[in-house]
Design a protein around this motif. Sequence first.
Motif, short mmCIF file in Angstrom:
data_model
loop_
_atom_site.label_atom_id
_atom_site.label_comp_id
_atom_site.label_asym_id
_atom_site.label_seq_id
_atom_site.Cartn_x
_atom_site.Cartn_y
_atom_site.Cartn_z
N ALA A 1 25.51 -12.97 62.82
CA ALA A 1 24.14 -13.23 62.39
C ALA A 1 24.16 -14.05 61.12
CB ALA A 1 23.37 -11.93 62.18
N SER B 1 16.19 -15.42 59.72
CA SER B 1 17.39 -14.83 60.30
C SER B 1 17.68 -15.39 61.68
CB SER B 1 17.22 -13.31 60.38
OG SER B 1 16.09 -12.99 61.15
N PHE C 1 21.61 -5.35 66.10
CA PHE C 1 22.01 -5.96 64.84
C PHE C 1 20.77 -6.39 64.06
CE2 PHE C 1 26.61 -6.46 65.44
CZ PHE C 1 26.73 -6.24 66.80
N THR C 2 20.79 -6.11 62.77
CA THR C 2 19.69 -6.53 61.92
C THR C 2 20.26 -7.04 60.60
OG1 THR C 2 18.27 -4.79 62.84
CG2 THR C 2 17.52 -5.88 60.83
N TYR D 1 20.42 -14.69 65.13
CA TYR D 1 21.43 -13.84 65.75
C TYR D 1 22.13 -14.63 66.85
CZ TYR D 1 18.86 -10.28 63.26
OH TYR D 1 18.25 -9.56 62.26
N SER E 1 25.53 -10.40 69.75
CA SER E 1 24.95 -9.56 68.71
C SER E 1 23.44 -9.51 68.89
CB SER E 1 25.32 -10.05 67.31
OG SER E 1 25.10 -11.44 67.19
N ARG F 1 19.51 -8.51 68.91
CA ARG F 1 18.63 -7.98 67.86
C ARG F 1 18.34 -6.50 68.06
NH1 ARG F 1 14.38 -12.55 65.88
NH2 ARG F 1 15.75 -14.35 66.10
N LEU G 1 23.97 -6.13 56.84
CA LEU G 1 24.03 -6.19 58.30
C LEU G 1 24.01 -4.75 58.81
CD1 LEU G 1 24.35 -8.01 60.86
CD2 LEU G 1 26.80 -7.45 60.74
#
Length: 123
Positions: A47, A55, A66-67, A57, A61, A63, A79
């Motif tokens: 990301a 942002s 993963f943030t 991604y 990965s 969303r 992360l």
Amino acid sequence: QLQASGGGLVQAGGSLRLSCAASGFTFDDYAIGWFRQAPGKEREGVACISSSFGSRYYPGSPRTRFTITSDSAKNTVYLQVDSLKPEDTAVYYCAAETFNRVCTQRSELYDYWGRGTQVTVSS
């Protein structure tokens, strides 16, 4: 200088929040990316975040798990990884792209790298 931290050993299904602290520069000026490298595999983009483009991604990965976020006051990028899977096991790196200042999946365009943090997910 960048310093990644927050890795560890977790069970599948667990969560981790990785931190990337910047010193010597203001990360808001650049694109900050997270990458990971599993044993025997190439480094891959996870990301990225930049003040200009928000942002992003990359494949692998989603969303949903993963943030990426940032805290300007702490000059730190985070992360968050949820619902961890054994295939998430890797060394996670953060890096700064200071020339074009845009997010890219091409790791060779990032010019500052922090030492990685190991994430190990047990099944």
